[in-house]
Design a protein around this motif. Structure first.
Motif, PDB file in Angstrom:
ATOM      1  N   VAL A 136      -1.817  52.354 -16.158  1.00 23.12           N
ATOM      2  CA  VAL A 136      -1.813  52.806 -17.548  1.00 23.12           C
ATOM      3  C   VAL A 136      -3.249  52.912 -18.055  1.00 23.12           C
ATOM      4  CG1 VAL A 136      -1.189  52.170 -19.910  1.00 23.12           C
ATOM      5  CG2 VAL A 136       0.505  51.974 -18.085  1.00 23.12           C
ATOM      6  N   ALA A 137      -4.074  51.928 -17.726  1.00 23.00           N
ATOM      7  CA  ALA A 137      -5.477  51.962 -18.154  1.00 23.00           C
ATOM      8  C   ALA A 137      -6.162  53.214 -17.601  1.00 23.00           C
ATOM      9  CB  ALA A 137      -6.203  50.705 -17.693  1.00 23.00           C
ATOM     10  N   ASP A 138      -5.987  53.458 -16.302  1.00 23.09           N
ATOM     11  CA  ASP A 138      -6.621  54.629 -15.691  1.00 23.09           C
ATOM     12  C   ASP A 138      -6.131  55.919 -16.337  1.00 23.09           C
ATOM     13  OD1 ASP A 138      -8.406  53.534 -13.910  1.00 23.09           O
ATOM     14  OD2 ASP A 138      -6.948  53.356 -12.281  1.00 23.09           O
ATOM     15  N   GLY A 139      -4.818  55.976 -16.605  1.00 25.12           N
ATOM     16  CA  GLY A 139      -4.244  57.184 -17.190  1.00 25.12           C
ATOM     17  C   GLY A 139      -4.757  57.431 -18.599  1.00 25.12           C
ATOM     18  N   VAL A 140      -4.760  56.377 -19.413  1.00 26.61           N
ATOM     19  CA  VAL A 140      -5.188  56.528 -20.807  1.00 26.61           C
ATOM     20  C   VAL A 140      -6.677  56.865 -20.877  1.00 26.61           C
ATOM     21  CG1 VAL A 140      -5.547  55.293 -22.973  1.00 26.61           C
ATOM     22  CG2 VAL A 140      -3.370  55.093 -21.786  1.00 26.61           C
ATOM     23  N   LEU A 141      -7.458  56.259 -19.992  1.00 30.56           N
ATOM     24  CA  LEU A 141      -8.898  56.509 -20.006  1.00 30.56           C
ATOM     25  C   LEU A 141      -9.244  57.858 -19.395  1.00 30.56           C
ATOM     26  CD1 LEU A 141     -10.135  52.978 -18.921  1.00 30.56           C
ATOM     27  CD2 LEU A 141     -10.293  53.973 -21.194  1.00 30.56           C
ATOM     28  N   GLY A 142      -8.249  58.506 -18.798  1.00 28.85           N
ATOM     29  CA  GLY A 142      -8.511  59.796 -18.173  1.00 28.85           C
ATOM     30  C   GLY A 142      -9.229  59.676 -16.847  1.00 28.85           C
ATOM     31  N   ALA A 143      -9.144  58.492 -16.231  1.00 25.70           N
ATOM     32  CA  ALA A 143      -9.815  58.284 -14.944  1.00 25.70           C
ATOM     33  C   ALA A 143      -9.007  58.894 -13.804  1.00 25.70           C
ATOM     34  CB  ALA A 143     -10.037  56.798 -14.695  1.00 25.70           C
ATOM     35  N   GLY A 144      -7.763  59.255 -14.073  1.00 28.31           N
ATOM     36  CA  GLY A 144      -6.945  59.873 -13.036  1.00 28.31           C
ATOM     37  C   GLY A 144      -5.774  60.585 -13.684  1.00 28.31           C
ATOM     38  N   GLU A 145      -5.143  61.474 -12.937  1.00 25.62           N
ATOM     39  CA  GLU A 145      -3.971  62.175 -13.453  1.00 25.62           C
ATOM     40  C   GLU A 145      -2.817  61.186 -13.584  1.00 25.62           C
ATOM     41  OE1 GLU A 145      -3.373  65.237 -14.649  1.00 25.62           O
ATOM     42  OE2 GLU A 145      -5.569  65.277 -14.601  1.00 25.62           O
ATOM     43  N   PRO A 146      -2.070  61.218 -14.695  1.00 28.06           N
ATOM     44  CA  PRO A 146      -0.961  60.274 -14.865  1.00 28.06           C
ATOM     45  C   PRO A 146      -0.053  60.186 -13.641  1.00 28.06           C
ATOM     46  CG  PRO A 146      -1.291  61.467 -16.903  1.00 28.06           C
ATOM     47  CD  PRO A 146      -2.281  62.024 -15.918  1.00 28.06           C
ATOM     48  N   ALA A 147       0.341  61.346 -13.106  1.00 24.62           N
ATOM     49  CA  ALA A 147       1.278  61.315 -11.979  1.00 24.62           C
ATOM     50  C   ALA A 147       0.690  60.581 -10.780  1.00 24.62           C
ATOM     51  CB  ALA A 147       1.664  62.736 -11.598  1.00 24.62           C
ATOM     52  N   SER A 148      -0.570  60.838 -10.476  1.00 24.04           N
ATOM     53  CA  SER A 148      -1.122  60.249  -9.262  1.00 24.04           C
ATOM     54  C   SER A 148      -1.437  58.758  -9.432  1.00 24.04           C
ATOM     55  CB  SER A 148      -2.350  61.032  -8.793  1.00 24.04           C
ATOM     56  OG  SER A 148      -3.386  60.927  -9.744  1.00 24.04           O
ATOM     57  N   VAL A 149      -1.940  58.361 -10.611  1.00 28.10           N
ATOM     58  CA  VAL A 149      -2.232  56.926 -10.773  1.00 28.10           C
ATOM     59  C   VAL A 149      -0.931  56.112 -10.778  1.00 28.10           C
ATOM     60  CG1 VAL A 149      -4.470  57.146 -11.888  1.00 28.10           C
ATOM     61  CG2 VAL A 149      -2.427  57.104 -13.310  1.00 28.10           C
ATOM     62  N   GLN A 153     -11.775  43.036 -18.123  1.00 28.49           N
ATOM     63  CA  GLN A 153     -10.509  42.757 -17.441  1.00 28.49           C
ATOM     64  C   GLN A 153     -10.460  43.484 -16.097  1.00 28.49           C
ATOM     65  OE1 GLN A 153      -7.193  43.414 -20.108  1.00 28.49           O
ATOM     66  NE2 GLN A 153      -7.681  41.597 -21.289  1.00 28.49           N
ATOM     67  N   GLY A 154     -11.611  43.512 -15.434  1.00 24.38           N
ATOM     68  CA  GLY A 154     -11.676  44.165 -14.130  1.00 24.38           C
ATOM     69  C   GLY A 154     -11.713  45.673 -14.231  1.00 24.38           C
ATOM     70  N   GLY A 155     -11.691  46.192 -15.450  1.00 26.15           N
ATOM     71  CA  GLY A 155     -11.531  47.616 -15.671  1.00 26.15           C
ATOM     72  C   GLY A 155     -12.818  48.395 -15.570  1.00 26.15           C
ATOM     73  N   PRO A 156     -12.762  49.660 -15.849  1.00 28.81           N
ATOM     74  CA  PRO A 156     -11.712  50.443 -16.510  1.00 28.81           C
ATOM     75  C   PRO A 156     -10.335  50.329 -15.834  1.00 28.81           C
ATOM     76  CG  PRO A 156     -13.628  51.803 -15.978  1.00 28.81           C
ATOM     77  CD  PRO A 156     -13.908  50.465 -15.468  1.00 28.81           C
TER      78      PRO A 156
END
Lengths: 422, 319
Positions: A388-401, B262-265
């Motif tokens: 969820v963090a990666d998706g919200v931050l735009g670090a990856g595509e929702p589907a793939s993360v 928290q280990g993030g992003p």
């Protein structure tokens, strides 16, 4: 000799792990007439809920001559780390309260005892609770938790901002929610809905996943399913809030809530346990149920449940049961902590009249719980929260993360099932 | 005054000579008796955990479960098998540890030295400034991390606000994007811990005999030459200690990223210790966690050996 063989029998039962249930003291009679005992009571009510719990404990102590309960309050994260260690070392509490999603893990580890005999004596039955909260106290066909409350996500909004934007009613579905965001932006509140990447981001995700018709985990705890279509829709919607400019980019830990308290953002979704804190802050705010974005009304919820840790002293166990029974009967007092009492009879008696969480309690039937499978809490932390963090931050595509996290979550859940031999 | 002190001084001398005689009498037991308290602690808190940890790493070890099946080297093999539940996250965490160590150690070696050189000079208010630089070190990691978490927040924090006031870019996501998160973690760590190394350097600087500087000046050495030929050689034994200490401390970083990012992003700033704690203490997979910590230990041992080798006394190498 008799006592010795009884102890031996208990020991045998205890060592025959995975099989029969361990001893839970004497039959629950509702009374405790043994020698004077002092019970240690562990809980994690470190916030605005703490003083209310202490008041209830004080009242219990006043009413019981031969039982003294001493509260030991710590952060929930520490609580779940310490409890198994303490009980294993014979230094555990006599009674405690935990989130339902930890009951399975602790039952499987034999940290806590089944309470089935208490249920009949207390006159508790499924009829007095919503189905989800009642079932949440069960693991592997036995009851381990006596529900105290339900607490869910809620929508908080700044009433001043709403008035300035000409919004008269709290939004209830996607159309009215988006219209409200647009109206707020038009009124000069540029980022009206900050999207958190961490806590409570994953609770928002699960809420939306359910709303879009999905289920984050299989009920039997065998696999994670949060990367299916509804999960992807949920995370895409969350990211969309950022992409469309309703939320600033890269909202860090706690920033969303602090911004709301400072009047920098107009709407936030957070737990109902924040009511007391917001009340104290003097912010012009109101609470409402989470709007139905995805089509099916549902909101993430959890429940605090009383449990009995494994121990050898029968007197203490019996006294602890009296305490749990008393607390359950007095759960209307707990409404002051901004929680929703778990018992329908307490709700019907008007315990929530005039309380800020009353409007949220109306959505009780649509509140959703994760399964009680062992280790599910850790699985969420390790996988879903990161995705969820990666998706919200735009670090990856929702589907793939989500796909990647789901794979690892299922692996962990399979390991858990193997470990706990289900 | 002197009359009252001299007899007591003599008394002290007399008592000092008594144990010396007893030491001969007792023979070999005496040194062990002196060592006993330390040995007891060393055994209890170092030897036993090390051995027990090794034993755990060979099992599927959940201390709350009655069965702790022996799995041999499986936990280690898993760590080196791509696609297992532990290998991916562990090596990512090791990589994070490496990034943090490589980025922070040079600063933690050089900046405290500069601070110590400054503090070693004579100027009014010197003690005040010594205290100022050392003060953050006194704070606990929780205080430091929570403080900086709010200061560095990209949307509501003061750091970006003041950067904006100065006309600098004010939209850096210090806690939720890399590499900015690394800059934040290294920066905070340097601010927090530089006082410790500075104090050690300072003590070492004060041990360098003033005559050496005097002689150097007589030979016409400038400030830089004095630093290169007197100060640095004088600091060398301490430098070994400080380097190894800082390397190990940096490789053990946990609290800062646990509390600030928290280990993030996502999982980028999750260090090895963070992952070990998560796996062992929250997920109860102590066998896996023990195996991870042994691999980390091996890396640290290798690193320490390398540092000793680099800083070793090279007899006859110079001049």
């Amino acid at each position: 000799m008799l006592a010795a063989s009884a102890t031996l029998a208990t020991a045998l039962v205890l060592s025959a792990c995975g099989g029969g249930a361990p001893s839970t003291g004497g039959e629950f009679t509702g009374e405790y007439d043994g020698p004077e005992v002092t019970l240690s009571f562990w809980n994690g009510f470190t916030g605005g809920d703490g003083p209310f719990m202490q008041q209830m404990v004080d009242q219990f102590n006043e009413e019981h001559d031969n039982i003294t309960v001493e509260s030991n309050t710590m952060q929930w994260a520490d609580f779940y780390q310490r409890l198994p260690a303490a009980v294993t070392a014979g230094e555990g509490p006599d009674v405690g309260v935990m989130h339902f999603d930890q009951l399975g893990s602790n039952a499987a580890r034999q940290v806590i005892l089944p309470l089935d005999d208490m249920v009949d004596e207390l006159g508790l039955s499924a009829d007095d609770f919503t189905e989800t909260v009642w079932e949440a106290g069960e693991y592997d066909g036995q009851r381990y938790g006596i529900p105290l409350d339900v607490h869910s996500l809620a929508m908080y909004y700044n009433t001043e901002h709403f008035a300035a934007a000409g919004i008269t009613e709290a939004p209830t579905d996607e159309a009215s929610f988006m219209a409200a965001l647009d109206a707020l932006q038009a009124a000069g509140y540029e980022t009206p809905f900050w999207m958190p990447a961490r806590w409570p981001g994953h609770l928002m995700f699960m809420t939306l996943d359910w709303q879009f018709g999905g289920e984050p985990y299989a009920q039997d705890g065998s696999e994670a399913t949060f990367a299916d279509e509804s999960g992807v829709q949920a995370l895409e919607w969350m990211r969309g809030i950022v992409d469309e400019g309703y939320s600033p980019e890269d909202v860090a830990i706690d920033a969303q809530y602090v911004a709301f308290k400072n009047g920098e953002t107009s709407i936030t979704w957070d737990g109902i346990w924040q009511f007391n804190d917001l009340e104290e802050s003097g912010l012009p705010y109101a609470g409402a149920p989470i709007p139905n974005i995805g089509g099916q009304e549902s909101t993430w919820a959890s429940s605090h449940q009383f449990f009995l840790p494994r121990q050898d002293d029968e007197n203490r166990m019996n006294a602890a049961k009296v305490f749990i029974a008393w607390m359950s009967e007095h759960s209307e007092d707990w409404a002051g902590a901004a929680m929703i009492p778990a018992r329908q009879s307490v709700l019907d008696s008007g315990a929530l009249d005039g309380m800020p969480q009353a409007p949220i309690a109306e959505a009780l039937d649509s509140m959703r719980f994760t399964p009680t499978a062992p280790g599910i809490g850790t699985v969420t932390t390790e996988t879903l929260e990161v995705a969820v963090a990666d998706g919200v931050l735009g670090a990856g595509e929702p589907a793939s993360v989500l796909e990647e996290a789901q794979g690892r979550a299922t692996q962990l859940m399979e390991e858990n099932l193997a470990t706990f031999g289900q | 005054m002197s009359q009252t002190t001299s007899p007591s001084g003599a008394g002290a001398l007399a008592t000092a000579s008594a144990p010396a005689r007893r030491l001969r009498d007792h023979g070999r037991a005496t040194p062990w008796l002196f060592l006993a308290p330390y040995l007891l602690l060393f055994t209890g808190f170092v030897v036993i955990p090390v051995v027990l940890g090794l034993w755990m790493s060979l099992h599927q070890w959940d201390y709350t479960l009655p069965l702790k099946p022996f799995v041999g080297l499986d936990n280690y093999v898993d760590l080196f098998t791509p696609g297992s539940t532990t290998s991916g996250i562990f090596w990512q965490a090791m990589q994070a540890t490496a990034i943090f160590t490589v980025a922070s150690v040079p600063f933690l070696l050089v900046i405290p030295l500069l601070v110590a050189l400054l503090m070693n000079a004579k100027f009014p208010g010197r003690n005040f400034f010594r205290a100022v630089y050392f003060a953050p070190y006194v704070l606990g990691v929780a205080v430091v991390a929570v403080l900086w978490r709010y200061l560095l927040d990209n949307n509501i924090g003061l750091v970006n606000y003041y950067l904006g006031v100065l006309g600098l870019p004010d939209d850096t996501a210090w806690l939720t994007s890399t590499p900015a998160a690394w800059v934040a973690l290294v920066g905070v760590t340097v601010w927090w811990t530089l006082g410790f190394n500075a104090i050690i350097y300072l003590a070492a600087l004060q041990d360098i005999p003033a005559e050496l500087y005097e002689a150097a000046r007589m030979d016409g050495a400038g400030r830089w030459q004095q630093f290169r030929n007197v100060t640095l050689p004088g600091l060398r034994p301490i430098l070994t200690f400080v380097t190894i200490n800082t390397l190990i401390a940096s490789a053990n970083m946990f609290g800062q990223s646990y509390l600030m990012t928290q280990g993030g992003p996502g999982r980028e700033t999750r260090t090895a210790i963070y992952q070990i704690a998560e796996t062992g203490l929250r997920n109860f997979q102590m066998g896996d966690a023990a195996a991870m910590s042994y691999i980390l230990t091996l890396f640290l041992i290798g690193l320490s050996v390398a540092v000793f080798w680099l800083f070793r006394e090279r007899k006859g190498a110079r001049k």
